[in-house]
Design a protein around this motif. Structure first.
Motif, PDB file in Angstrom:
ATOM      1  N   CYS A   1       5.232  10.527  12.199  1.00  0.00           N
ATOM      2  CA  CYS A   1       3.862  10.166  11.815  1.00  0.00           C
ATOM      3  C   CYS A   1       2.821  11.096  12.254  1.00  0.00           C
ATOM      4  O   CYS A   1       1.889  11.194  12.656  1.00  0.00           O
ATOM      5  N   SER A   2       3.000  12.391  11.543  1.00  0.00           N
ATOM      6  CA  SER A   2       2.193  13.420  11.633  1.00  0.00           C
ATOM      7  C   SER A   2       2.479  14.555  10.369  1.00  0.00           C
ATOM      8  O   SER A   2       3.261  14.355   9.631  1.00  0.00           O
ATOM      9  N   GLY A   3       1.377  15.124  10.300  1.00  0.00           N
ATOM     10  CA  GLY A   3       1.319  15.918   8.956  1.00  0.00           C
ATOM     11  C   GLY A   3       0.096  16.270   8.362  1.00  0.00           C
ATOM     12  O   GLY A   3      -1.073  15.639   8.926  1.00  0.00           O
ATOM     13  N   GLY A   4      -0.192  16.874   7.329  1.00  0.00           N
ATOM     14  CA  GLY A   4      -1.296  16.955   6.522  1.00  0.00           C
ATOM     15  C   GLY A   4      -1.622  15.556   5.781  1.00  0.00           C
ATOM     16  O   GLY A   4      -0.743  15.115   5.200  1.00  0.00           O
ATOM     17  N   LEU A   5      -3.090  15.241   5.954  1.00  0.00           N
ATOM     18  CA  LEU A   5      -3.278  13.814   5.101  1.00  0.00           C
ATOM     19  C   LEU A   5      -3.543  14.350   3.589  1.00  0.00           C
ATOM     20  O   LEU A   5      -4.131  15.168   3.269  1.00  0.00           O
ATOM     21  N   GLN A   6      -2.838  13.409   2.946  1.00  0.00           N
ATOM     22  CA  GLN A   6      -3.105  13.122   1.494  1.00  0.00           C
ATOM     23  C   GLN A   6      -3.303  11.720   1.068  1.00  0.00           C
ATOM     24  O   GLN A   6      -2.769  10.681   1.501  1.00  0.00           O
ATOM     25  N   VAL A   7      -4.345  11.586   0.069  1.00  0.00           N
ATOM     26  CA  VAL A   7      -4.632  10.117  -0.452  1.00  0.00           C
ATOM     27  C   VAL A   7      -4.351  10.169  -1.889  1.00  0.00           C
ATOM     28  O   VAL A   7      -4.494  11.121  -2.520  1.00  0.00           O
TER      29      VAL A   7
ATOM     30  N   PRO B   1     -10.500  27.323   3.374  1.00  0.00           N
ATOM     31  CA  PRO B   1      -9.126  27.632   4.044  1.00  0.00           C
ATOM     32  C   PRO B   1      -8.988  27.228   5.539  1.00  0.00           C
ATOM     33  O   PRO B   1     -10.139  27.662   6.402  1.00  0.00           O
ATOM     34  N   GLY B   2      -8.040  26.401   5.775  1.00  0.00           N
ATOM     35  CA  GLY B   2      -7.579  26.049   7.295  1.00  0.00           C
ATOM     36  C   GLY B   2      -8.550  24.947   7.629  1.00  0.00           C
ATOM     37  O   GLY B   2      -8.559  24.418   8.748  1.00  0.00           O
ATOM     38  N   LYS B   3      -9.205  24.311   6.548  1.00  0.00           N
ATOM     39  CA  LYS B   3     -10.084  22.985   7.054  1.00  0.00           C
ATOM     40  C   LYS B   3      -9.585  21.778   6.395  1.00  0.00           C
ATOM     41  O   LYS B   3     -10.248  20.758   6.291  1.00  0.00           O
ATOM     42  N   ALA B   4      -8.338  21.911   6.041  1.00  0.00           N
ATOM     43  CA  ALA B   4      -7.583  20.392   5.457  1.00  0.00           C
ATOM     44  C   ALA B   4      -7.374  19.548   6.669  1.00  0.00           C
ATOM     45  O   ALA B   4      -6.988  20.068   7.764  1.00  0.00           O
ATOM     46  N   ALA B   5      -7.559  18.279   6.598  1.00  0.00           N
ATOM     47  CA  ALA B   5      -7.312  17.481   7.799  1.00  0.00           C
ATOM     48  C   ALA B   5      -5.936  17.234   7.932  1.00  0.00           C
ATOM     49  O   ALA B   5      -4.996  16.929   7.306  1.00  0.00           O
ATOM     50  N   GLY B   6      -5.606  17.448   9.486  1.00  0.00           N
ATOM     51  CA  GLY B   6      -4.270  17.124   9.896  1.00  0.00           C
ATOM     52  C   GLY B   6      -4.209  16.167  10.892  1.00  0.00           C
ATOM     53  O   GLY B   6      -5.025  16.025  11.517  1.00  0.00           O
ATOM     54  N   LEU B   7      -3.072  15.491  11.054  1.00  0.00           N
ATOM     55  CA  LEU B   7      -3.041  13.961  11.851  1.00  0.00           C
ATOM     56  C   LEU B   7      -1.730  13.783  12.416  1.00  0.00           C
ATOM     57  O   LEU B   7      -0.981  14.188  11.782  1.00  0.00           O
ATOM     58  N   THR B   8      -1.797  13.535  13.651  1.00  0.00           N
ATOM     59  CA  THR B   8      -0.566  13.080  14.394  1.00  0.00           C
ATOM     60  C   THR B   8      -0.809  11.806  15.021  1.00  0.00           C
ATOM     61  O   THR B   8      -1.764  11.585  15.918  1.00  0.00           O
ATOM     62  N   CYS B   9      -0.129  10.875  14.759  1.00  0.00           N
ATOM     63  CA  CYS B   9      -0.338   9.538  15.378  1.00  0.00           C
ATOM     64  C   CYS B   9       1.072   9.228  16.337  1.00  0.00           C
ATOM     65  O   CYS B   9       1.908   9.887  16.025  1.00  0.00           O
ATOM     66  N   SER B  10       0.856   8.577  17.188  1.00  0.00           N
ATOM     67  CA  SER B  10       1.731   8.230  18.154  1.00  0.00           C
ATOM     68  C   SER B  10       2.851   7.311  17.553  1.00  0.00           C
ATOM     69  O   SER B  10       2.346   6.386  16.622  1.00  0.00           O
TER      70      SER B  10
ATOM     71  N   SER C   1       0.832  -1.285  -0.085  1.00  0.00           N
ATOM     72  CA  SER C   1       0.011   0.024   0.112  1.00  0.00           C
ATOM     73  C   SER C   1       0.791   1.057   0.278  1.00  0.00           C
ATOM     74  O   SER C   1       1.946   1.396   0.825  1.00  0.00           O
ATOM     75  N   ASP C   2       0.598   2.212  -1.009  1.00  0.00           N
ATOM     76  CA  ASP C   2       1.352   3.447  -0.987  1.00  0.00           C
ATOM     77  C   ASP C   2       0.126   4.468  -1.235  1.00  0.00           C
ATOM     78  O   ASP C   2      -0.098   5.349  -2.179  1.00  0.00           O
ATOM     79  N   SER C   3      -0.851   4.500  -0.283  1.00  0.00           N
ATOM     80  CA  SER C   3      -2.196   5.500  -0.840  1.00  0.00           C
ATOM     81  C   SER C   3      -2.311   6.564   0.191  1.00  0.00           C
ATOM     82  O   SER C   3      -3.131   7.226  -0.062  1.00  0.00           O
ATOM     83  N   VAL C   4      -1.608   6.485   1.385  1.00  0.00           N
ATOM     84  CA  VAL C   4      -1.707   7.500   2.085  1.00  0.00           C
ATOM     85  C   VAL C   4      -0.392   8.092   2.658  1.00  0.00           C
ATOM     86  O   VAL C   4       0.645   7.423   2.443  1.00  0.00           O
ATOM     87  N   ARG C   5      -0.307   9.436   2.916  1.00  0.00           N
ATOM     88  CA  ARG C   5       0.840   9.959   3.322  1.00  0.00           C
ATOM     89  C   ARG C   5       0.428  11.316   4.265  1.00  0.00           C
ATOM     90  O   ARG C   5      -0.428  11.862   4.248  1.00  0.00           O
ATOM     91  N   LEU C   6       1.464  11.542   5.167  1.00  0.00           N
ATOM     92  CA  LEU C   6       1.454  12.592   6.255  1.00  0.00           C
ATOM     93  C   LEU C   6       2.465  13.820   5.732  1.00  0.00           C
ATOM     94  O   LEU C   6       3.748  13.238   5.876  1.00  0.00           O
ATOM     95  N   LEU C   7       2.145  15.054   5.410  1.00  0.00           N
ATOM     96  CA  LEU C   7       3.189  15.891   4.943  1.00  0.00           C
ATOM     97  C   LEU C   7       3.423  17.044   5.780  1.00  0.00           C
ATOM     98  O   LEU C   7       2.422  17.411   6.585  1.00  0.00           O
ATOM     99  N   ASN C   8       4.670  17.502   5.615  1.00  0.00           N
ATOM    100  CA  ASN C   8       4.812  18.745   6.443  1.00  0.00           C
ATOM    101  C   ASN C   8       4.709  18.719   8.161  1.00  0.00           C
ATOM    102  O   ASN C   8       4.527  19.733   8.732  1.00  0.00           O
ATOM    103  N   GLY C   9       4.682  17.581   8.466  1.00  0.00           N
ATOM    104  CA  GLY C   9       4.680  17.170   9.932  1.00  0.00           C
ATOM    105  C   GLY C   9       6.076  17.266  10.596  1.00  0.00           C
ATOM    106  O   GLY C   9       7.012  17.595  10.011  1.00  0.00           O
ATOM    107  N   SER C  10       6.090  17.414  12.062  1.00  0.00           N
ATOM    108  CA  SER C  10       7.215  17.433  12.767  1.00  0.00           C
ATOM    109  C   SER C  10       7.833  16.324  13.173  1.00  0.00           C
ATOM    110  O   SER C  10       8.652  16.205  14.183  1.00  0.00           O
ATOM    111  N   SER C  11       6.901  15.034  12.966  1.00  0.00           N
ATOM    112  CA  SER C  11       7.576  13.762  13.118  1.00  0.00           C
ATOM    113  C   SER C  11       7.216  12.977  12.175  1.00  0.00           C
ATOM    114  O   SER C  11       6.666  13.287  11.048  1.00  0.00           O
TER     115      SER C  11
END
Length: 383
Positions: free
Chosen positions: A20-26, A101-110, A8-18
């Motif tokens: 497993c964190s960032g803005g969600l893209q599919v 604007p400002g409504k893009a899903a952002g996610l931080t996983c542990s 699977s290479d269908s999701v990623r998190l970009l521009n995060g500080s860790s």
């Protein structure tokens, strides 16, 4: 039979500080799309974190990692939370062509990492959860900055030392430090390996947080709002610092700050605590206090700070006692002096009055008796 594997290479998190964190893209049809916050919930986030090889979601928030980039994913995800991939989830048939604007899903996983076998959760052997099993990481020459990524994800500050140590483990995980520079998922940076040497990491936030308290039984001390204390002027004040027994020795520094001054008081730690006594509290003692615990271990100096304790000193001692001392007692003394004055004056008058009366009586009696005698004497002379 032929084994068919699909990676699977269908999701990623970009521009995060860790990792497993960032803005969600599919990814769909070889195109990456942002996801609108309104089309994504906690169950969807659990699937994404699992798919990326990360731990459970710890933060789900829009606009955390920038605004949505066009194009925007057009359907709402309806995951049950048990799916292994986000694209396995059902989705609504509604279409969306833009995201506010400002409504893009952002996610931080542990991060599925931990430090074990040390004096605290911020020191020990580095272990990573891989395919549902915790395994240590092979000991290698890691730079502090790369190891600090794990300290950061564990909320343990930065790395202060990295080393190797022998272990009974044989099956370990190998992690490429350069992989972190790309902010890839941890799963992409890990591969099984075999070694008896494992990686040991010590983070800067090794120490537990000290506690700062004032004994509740002290006279003249009362609790106030927001963890503050109100102390009567002239009363004694003891501030106690303590910490969990992690290391022997060390010292406590009590730091005092106010609007125009700052002081530090230092005592060695005895039984992991220290007590600072102020025999007579004055307005100058009003301010904020905090405890710093310092200890030298692992060839490094470590410190940890307690919460702040706000102390307010009332302008006078206990109001009742002050009124008695300042008003009632002087009045009582004045009244006693007045009473004593009139009593002494009255007593003196009585003492003076009794002798004068006696003298007058004696004089009258003597004169009455003396009169005839004089007359008789005169009569004898004339004769």
């Amino acid at each position: 039979s032929i084994l068919d594997l699909t990676c699977s290479d269908s999701v990623r998190l970009l521009n995060g500080s860790s990792l497993c964190s960032g803005g969600l893209q599919v990814k769909s049809n070889q195109r990456w799309s942002s996801v609108c916050e309104a089309d994504f919930d906690l169950q969807d986030a659990e699937v994404v974190c699992r798919e990326l090889g990360c731990g459970p979601p710890s933060l789900l928030r829009g606009a955390l990692y920038g605004e949505a980039e066009a194009p925007v994913w057009s359907r709402e995800f309806q995951c049950g939370g048990h799916e292994s991939a986000l694209l396995d989830c059902r989705s609504s048939g509604s279409a969306r062509s833009s995201c506010s604007p400002g409504k893009a899903a952002g996610l931080t996983c542990s991060e599925p990492v931990r430090l074990v076998g040390g004096a605290s959760r911020c020191a020990g052997t580095l272990e990573v959860k891989h395919l549902g099993e915790w395994r240590p990481v092979i000991g290698s020459d890691w730079p502090l900055k790369a190891a600090g990524v794990f300290c950061e994800h564990l909320d343990c500050g930065s790395a202060v030392s990295v080393g190797k140590k022998k272990s009974t483990y044989r099956f370990v995980l190998k992690i490429n430090p350069d992989c972190f520079k790309l902010r890839s998922s941890l799963r992409e940076c890990v591969e099984p390996s075999y070694s008896s040497s494992v990686l040991s990491v010590t983070c800067s936030d090794l120490l537990a947080q000290p506690s700062i308290i004032v004994p509740a039984s002290m006279d003249g001390v009362s609790e106030a709002q927001q963890q503050g204390l109100r102390v009567s002027r002239g009363s004694s004040l003891t501030i106690s610092c303590s910490i969990q027994p992690q290391f022997p020795g060390g010292s406590f520094q009590l730091t005092f700050t106010s609007s125009n001054t700052a002081y530090n008081y230092t005592q060695p730690a005895v039984n992991h605590s220290a007590h600072f006594l102020f025999p007579v509290t004055e307005p100058a003692h009003q301010g904020n206090y905090s405890c710093f615990y310092r200890v030298y271990v692992f060839s490094h100096n470590f410190s940890s700070e307690s919460r702040q304790l706000s102390v307010t000193v009332s302008g006078h001692p206990d109001p009742t006692g002050f009124i008695i001392r300042a008003l009632v007692l002087p009045l009582i003394l004045l009244l006693e002096n007045v009473v004593l004055y009139f009593y002494c004056k009255a007593s003196r008058g009585q003492k003076l009055g009794r002798p004068e009366n006696n003298k007058l009586v004696n004089f009258g009696v003597g004169a009455a008796e003396e009169g005839p005698a004089k007359e008789e004497g005169a009569h004898l002379i004339s004769r």
